[in-house]
Design an enzyme around this catalytic site. Sequence first.
Site, PDB file in Angstrom:
ATOM      1  N   ASP A  28     -55.115  35.150 -71.763  1.00  0.00           N
ATOM      2  CA  ASP A  28     -55.877  37.038 -70.976  1.00  0.00           C
ATOM      3  C   ASP A  28     -55.992  37.632 -71.730  1.00  0.00           C
ATOM      4  OD1 ASP A  28     -54.793  35.313 -68.542  1.00  0.00           O
ATOM      5  OD2 ASP A  28     -53.663  36.928 -67.534  1.00  0.00           O
ATOM      6  N   HIS A  56     -46.966  25.781 -79.164  1.00  0.00           N
ATOM      7  CA  HIS A  56     -45.078  26.606 -79.224  1.00  0.00           C
ATOM      8  C   HIS A  56     -46.317  28.080 -79.161  1.00  0.00           C
ATOM      9  CE1 HIS A  56     -41.932  28.207 -80.140  1.00  0.00           C
ATOM     10  NE2 HIS A  56     -41.936  28.409 -81.275  1.00  0.00           N
ATOM     11  N   SER A  75     -42.998  35.323 -73.352  1.00  0.00           N
ATOM     12  CA  SER A  75     -42.254  34.500 -74.488  1.00  0.00           C
ATOM     13  C   SER A  75     -41.317  35.143 -75.409  1.00  0.00           C
ATOM     14  CB  SER A  75     -43.204  33.926 -74.998  1.00  0.00           C
ATOM     15  OG  SER A  75     -44.254  33.282 -74.696  1.00  0.00           O
ATOM     16  N   HIS A 134     -44.567  22.789 -81.678  1.00  0.00           N
ATOM     17  CA  HIS A 134     -43.225  23.230 -82.181  1.00  0.00           C
ATOM     18  C   HIS A 134     -42.641  21.120 -82.115  1.00  0.00           C
ATOM     19  CE1 HIS A 134     -38.823  23.659 -82.661  1.00  0.00           C
ATOM     20  NE2 HIS A 134     -38.997  24.788 -82.621  1.00  0.00           N
ATOM     21  N   ARG A 152     -43.126  23.169 -89.879  1.00  0.00           N
ATOM     22  CA  ARG A 152     -43.348  22.514 -88.819  1.00  0.00           C
ATOM     23  C   ARG A 152     -43.853  22.084 -88.373  1.00  0.00           C
ATOM     24  NH1 ARG A 152     -41.631  27.850 -84.211  1.00  0.00           N
ATOM     25  NH2 ARG A 152     -39.637  27.930 -85.066  1.00  0.00           N
ATOM     26  N   ARG A 166     -47.928  29.522 -88.377  1.00  0.00           N
ATOM     27  CA  ARG A 166     -46.906  30.369 -89.018  1.00  0.00           C
ATOM     28  C   ARG A 166     -45.104  30.457 -89.421  1.00  0.00           C
ATOM     29  NH1 ARG A 166     -42.522  32.048 -83.999  1.00  0.00           N
ATOM     30  NH2 ARG A 166     -43.018  29.738 -83.667  1.00  0.00           N
ATOM     31  N   ARG A 226     -38.387  37.006 -74.373  1.00  0.00           N
ATOM     32  CA  ARG A 226     -37.251  36.381 -73.684  1.00  0.00           C
ATOM     33  C   ARG A 226     -36.776  34.888 -73.682  1.00  0.00           C
ATOM     34  NH1 ARG A 226     -36.545  34.161 -68.318  1.00  0.00           N
ATOM     35  NH2 ARG A 226     -37.922  35.052 -67.550  1.00  0.00           N
ATOM     36  N   SER A 246     -42.721  35.302 -85.629  1.00  0.00           N
ATOM     37  CA  SER A 246     -43.067  36.282 -85.157  1.00  0.00           C
ATOM     38  C   SER A 246     -42.580  37.161 -84.346  1.00  0.00           C
ATOM     39  CB  SER A 246     -43.976  35.079 -83.099  1.00  0.00           C
ATOM     40  OG  SER A 246     -42.743  34.033 -83.360  1.00  0.00           O
ATOM     41  N   LEU A 247     -41.384  37.420 -83.507  1.00  0.00           N
ATOM     42  CA  LEU A 247     -41.046  38.325 -83.306  1.00  0.00           C
ATOM     43  C   LEU A 247     -40.644  39.971 -84.439  1.00  0.00           C
ATOM     44  CD1 LEU A 247     -37.327  36.744 -82.378  1.00  0.00           C
ATOM     45  CD2 LEU A 247     -39.406  38.269 -81.062  1.00  0.00           C
ATOM     46  N   GLU A 256     -34.234  28.689 -91.097  1.00  0.00           N
ATOM     47  CA  GLU A 256     -34.547  27.359 -90.140  1.00  0.00           C
ATOM     48  C   GLU A 256     -36.417  27.378 -91.350  1.00  0.00           C
ATOM     49  OE1 GLU A 256     -35.045  29.103 -86.027  1.00  0.00           O
ATOM     50  OE2 GLU A 256     -36.580  30.603 -86.852  1.00  0.00           O
TER      51      GLU A 256
END
Length: 556
Positions: free
Chosen positions: A225, A356, A53, A246, A295, A391, A55, A396-397, A125
Amino acid sequence: MSYRLTAPAPGWTTTTDVVVVGSGVAGLTVALNVRQAGLRATVVTKAMLDDGSTRWAQGGIAAALGEGDTPEQHLDDTLVAGAGLCDEDAVRALVTEGPDAVRRLIAVGAAFDRDEDGEILLTREGGHHRRRIAHAGGDATGAEISRALVAAVRSDPGVELIEHALVLDLLTDADGHAAGLTLHVMGEGQRDGVGAIRARAVVLATGGMGQVFSATTNPAVSTGDGVALALRAGAEVTDLEFVQFHPTVLWLGPEAEGQQPLVSEAVRGEGAYLVDGDGVRFMVGQHELNELAPRDIVAKAITRRMQEQGAEHMYLDGRHFGAAMWETRFPTILASCRAHGIDPVTRPIPVAPAAHYASGGIRTDLHGRTTVPGLYACGEVACTGVHGANRLASNSLLEGLVFAERIAADLTARHATGELTERAVDVAGARAAQPVPLLAPEARAEIQRLMTRGAGVIRSAASMAAAEAGLAHLAEHARADLADEKPADPRVETWEATNLHLVASALVAAAALREETRGCHWREDFPDRDDATWRRHLGLALQERGELRAQPSPVR
Ligand SMILES: Cc1cc2nc3c(=O)[nH]c(=O)nc-3n(C[C@H](O)[C@H](O)[C@H](O)COP(=O)(O)OP(=O)(O)OC[C@H]3O[C@@H](n4cnc5c(N)ncnc54)[C@H](O)[C@@H]3O)c2cc1C
């Protein structure tokens, strides 16, 4: 009792100090940081290094970098979005260590957008009361972060990279301490097929589980996983019911499945607004931040409006930006809309919510340690307590970065005290773990349909009972095939389908138990937030006979 995926015995073995599963922002940051302590790292990743994700992240990375902004204000916004379930110490670690973690990312080589004076440009945001989102390449932040981290690991000879390798299960020593893992390397090569990696510690950074639903912003590798592996290894997972949908994902038609293009919240941050088919701005008056409400509020409002009007989507109107702004500020989104025949310069973009982000995951402490000794988790697969019930955008990043650094610090400290020792893999014990019958590849689409209908944006006891029954039927089918000696072959598609099934079952179990509406968990039959009963985390662990046992725990 622990479980394992049905798979051939490992045909080859290799050894490292720290094995990291996943090559997104979280996994690569762990690898680079443990190298600074002189530890060898092996990164195993399911496809190419940049296929997670990370990228795809568009909007950016949140940190109190702007004038007048403080970690305390970032903390306040995060706690509000988390709807009473954030662990405050975890959020404090995120917001106070975040700004320097971003600066260290810049030092690794990530280039963020800057103004003519060289200051980092910051946007807003949903849920943020300040401009605090740093971005790169306009709306290509994740691609730039991924590029910089991949270049850094590739240039470090102490990091071994194993691509196209699906990690199957955890290996432990006789004391139950993580001692490595089993994996399947795809394609021809020196290490073809199932093998084992022995390690002093194992870090799971396998990302999200969006592929559990039919429509998601997550790439194909996001099949949960890590959560499934952790459950089979006896670790606790928590807050799985909090899946963020999202609100503005490009609507590609009723039959669209798999990864769908995202229209970042930053588009609303820059002034685009949501309208229904009649052109009415339906978010106005629903929240003080209108289209920039958190969100879950926007996703619910869109879903409610779609239901009221019998519509399949709403619209995001950014025509007033003009072509020049679309081209410079949102080149990726512009290109992806145009590739699907929609020009946002001249017409509103059809949008609908899609799965999302997983706010829950493998339960960890503040150092990324799971409930299994020697097994760590960070990034989207983990539940550090930062996100609570929802979140906050672009946290998250940052969480991936900060908690990856924390794991590396913990491993470094244990290495310094001589505690991070080589482990003897208990191969016989590992093979004694109960093999789980595999699901056929076709089960994947059926799981996605069941979850979308039963445990999507809107949930009820009845919808989830239907999902649970469907999932139980699929498991029964796999058991019957095994009994009839025609089991599904062990291969990537069947392992992924089996992982998706376990993750979906755990998600529905948690969502059915939580009889309230909170954050991104919306129960039609329990429309109110119930702090007296439910202001707590909901942990799950796999028991004997494959049952999931619920373990509520207090908010820290
Ligand atoms: C479209 C989109 C836009 C987003 N925008 C933003 C944003 O603007 N800001 C923000 O903060 N967040 C954003 N997010 C969320 C954010 O990108 C992710 O939460 C974050 O990148 C997750 O990083 P990660 O390192 O945990 O996992 P990922 O980057 O998903 O990496 C997971 C890795 O694990 C590997 N893997 C998985 N299973 C296995 C296995 N069994 N064996 C071996 N390898 C495995 C995958 O191949 C991959 O390399 C966005 C997400 C999406 C999908």
